[in-house]
Design an enzyme around this catalytic site. Structure first.
Site, PDB file in Angstrom:
ATOM      1  N   PHE A  73      12.766 -40.739  28.264  1.00 57.77           N
ATOM      2  CA  PHE A  73      13.987 -41.295  29.050  1.00 57.77           C
ATOM      3  C   PHE A  73      15.281 -40.713  28.554  1.00 57.77           C
ATOM      4  O   PHE A  73      16.080 -40.908  29.401  1.00 57.77           O
ATOM      5  CB  PHE A  73      14.137 -42.879  29.167  1.00 57.77           C
ATOM      6  CG  PHE A  73      14.337 -43.537  28.127  1.00 57.77           C
ATOM      7  CD1 PHE A  73      15.614 -43.968  28.024  1.00 57.77           C
ATOM      8  CD2 PHE A  73      13.519 -43.550  26.970  1.00 57.77           C
ATOM      9  CE1 PHE A  73      16.090 -44.745  27.058  1.00 57.77           C
ATOM     10  CE2 PHE A  73      14.285 -44.487  25.704  1.00 57.77           C
ATOM     11  CZ  PHE A  73      15.393 -44.747  25.904  1.00 57.77           C
ATOM     12  N   LYS A  74      15.349 -40.365  27.430  1.00 58.21           N
ATOM     13  CA  LYS A  74      16.503 -39.952  26.812  1.00 58.21           C
ATOM     14  C   LYS A  74      17.170 -38.583  27.697  1.00 58.21           C
ATOM     15  O   LYS A  74      18.379 -38.398  27.361  1.00 58.21           O
ATOM     16  CB  LYS A  74      16.387 -39.698  25.158  1.00 58.21           C
ATOM     17  CG  LYS A  74      15.653 -40.730  24.533  1.00 58.21           C
ATOM     18  CD  LYS A  74      16.557 -41.884  24.380  1.00 58.21           C
ATOM     19  CE  LYS A  74      15.943 -42.931  23.631  1.00 58.21           C
ATOM     20  NZ  LYS A  74      15.861 -42.710  22.054  1.00 58.21           N
ATOM     21  N   ASP A  75      16.181 -37.839  28.226  1.00 55.55           N
ATOM     22  CA  ASP A  75      16.755 -36.683  28.836  1.00 55.55           C
ATOM     23  C   ASP A  75      17.817 -37.065  29.953  1.00 55.55           C
ATOM     24  O   ASP A  75      18.575 -36.399  30.311  1.00 55.55           O
ATOM     25  CB  ASP A  75      15.739 -36.169  29.558  1.00 55.55           C
ATOM     26  CG  ASP A  75      14.554 -35.225  28.461  1.00 55.55           C
ATOM     27  OD1 ASP A  75      15.166 -34.707  27.559  1.00 55.55           O
ATOM     28  OD2 ASP A  75      13.595 -35.316  28.577  1.00 55.55           O
TER      29      ASP A  75
END
Length: 463
Positions: free
Chosen positions: A109-111
């Site tokens: 999800f950090k992308d």
């Protein structure tokens, strides 16, 4: 939109400068001086949009000094790298809605935030003709996402610390096999909390921060949180379209309070969230805070969900600011108390307000594996260990009266050992992971010591 520090002595900062500053110069975290309030009609219109268009509308409310055409181009460029046309699709499984946030380049999800932040950094540096040395710490996913966000970009070097042998094998390989000249991987002999402490201490040395042109990619950078606000609106719209619901629960597996704080901002903007459900593993300081008013540090316990193996949540200070009615002095005193004693105390009135926003629970190692196994048996769908924590806690704390949306924060292949232990087989491997173990690697192993890291940066930084 102007920005201020939670601690009150930094204020009047525009969006561009807030992005470049990262941690406020007074040691606090930056927040907008006001939060936009949206009507039900506004929200209805927003949540019908495609993801990049929605992102543009939400982010533009907070990024007033970026020309609209430039901001739109940056956002479109950021999400062209995702493998799914929806960016963050929602799937319905076993009575709950799974918000898949793992379709970016590193399958985490950090992308969603760091593809945007990397492009924003490049844009701002090109405008100013300056350079930047990014410093960050990771418990697993932030590091690779940050590296993939800025690898090969001009005028940027990136230094990422991860806890040596405390991330998953795939997470480590995703970082250490990026050998671009501007990428520096540092494995520190310690925990993620040690890395986070080092980052804050280095950013607190204003002379060093200035001389090294340091920038932040951890969720201490407001732009990270802002980009994550978007998918709460997106998921609500998709689920409302399917169910005609008037409100939802979000279950958020979290250790650093950044992802769930983005949901809190969405709720303050008017998104009809009945409660945000905070889900932790055995490192349960945040669950203890919400359920018992006990915010006290303990020893970090290794778990199958290593990205949540955290004791001190760096974004918690942002929530304290609102919990304490935006009283800067009270926040300063609380953070001083935490630094001195490793704990915080709260009044009954505080905890009543917390209960209006959050529910919380935790999952043990075995409960996490059991959830992966049971969910796979019931649906054929494979959860990663972090998402499994969110599913387990979310299902326990809700009764089906309104839809439950659980954030799926990583592809299960990033934690293949735990998944195989749970379901007896390896998860499907994304194309970008195949053969990763054979690639060239580059990494330095260093002590978890602030001066050691500063010396390394001094020798490798762009000047």
């Amino acid at each position: 939109m102007q920005y201020m520090s939670t601690r009150g002595t930094t204020s009047g900062i525009n969006f561009k400068d807030a992005v470049m500053m990262g941690l406020a110069d007074d040691g606090g975290l930056l927040l907008p001086e006001s939060i936009p309030s949206l009507s039900p009609g506004d929200i209805a219109a927003l949540t019908k949009m495609a993801y990049p268009d929605l992102a543009f509308r939400i982010i533009s409310m907070f990024a007033g000094n970026i020309p609209a055409a430039d901001l739109k181009q940056l956002i479109d460029k950021s999400y062209q790298t995702f493998s799914h046309s929806e960016v963050a699709p929602v799937v319905h499984k076993d009575g709950i809605y799974i918000l898949e946030l793992f379709h970016g380049p590193t399958r985490a999800f950090k992308d969603i935030a760091l593809q945007f932040l990397g492009n924003m950094f490049e844009y701002l540096l090109k405008q100013s003709g300056a350079h930047m040395n990014i410093l960050g710490a990771t418990s697993g996913d932030t590091g690779s996402a940050a590296i993939y966000g800025v690898r090969g970009k001009e005028n940027i070097n990136i230094f990422i610390m991860h806890p040596h042998q405390r991330v998953s094998p795939i997470q480590e390989l995703q970082m250490t096999t990026v050998t671009d000249p501007n990428v520096f991987n540092l494995a520190i002999r310690g925990t993620f909390d040690d890395g986070q402490r080092i980052v804050k201490e280095i950013f607190g040395d204003l002379d060093f921060k200035g001389s090294m042109s340091l920038g932040a990619v951890n969720s201490i950078n407001w732009a990270r949180v802002l980009a994550q606000v978007v998918y709460y609106f997106y998921a609500f719209g998709r689920v409302q379209r399917a169910t005609n619901c008037q409100e939802v629960y979000f279950s958020v597996p979290t250790g650093n309070f950044g992802d769930i704080f983005a949901g809190y901002i969405a709720k303050r903007m008017g998104l009809p969230i009945r409660r945000l459900i905070l889900a932790t593993n055995e490192n349960d300081i945040l669950t203890r805070f919400i359920n018992q008013g006990d915010y006290s540090t303990a020893q970090v316990v290794p778990t199958p969900s290593p990205s949540m193996d955290i004791q001190l949540a760096s974004n918690f200070e942002r929530y304290l600011f609102y919990l304490f009615n935006q009283d800067h002095a009270k926040v300063r005193n609380a953070m001083a108390e935490l630094a001195a004693n490793g704990r915080l105390k709260f009044e009954a009135e505080d905890m009543t307000r917390v209960a209006n926003d959050f529910l919380a629970g935790s999952a043990t190692r075995q409960e996490t594996l059991d959830t992966i196994q049971a969910f796979h048996k019931a649906t054929g769908y494979t959860l990663d260990p972090h998402t499994a924590v969110g599913v387990k806690v979310g299902k326990e704390l809700t009764g089906g009266e309104v839809p439950l949306i659980c954030l799926s924060t990583a592809h299960p292949a990033k934690f293949g050992e735990a998944v195989k232990q749970a379901i007896g087989e390896d998860p499907e491997m994304p194309p970008e992971f195949k053969g990763i173990e054979t690639r060239e690697r580059r990494c330095e192993i260093l002590d978890a010591d602030t001066e050691t890291i500063k010396d390394y940066i001094s020798r490798k930084a762009l000047r």
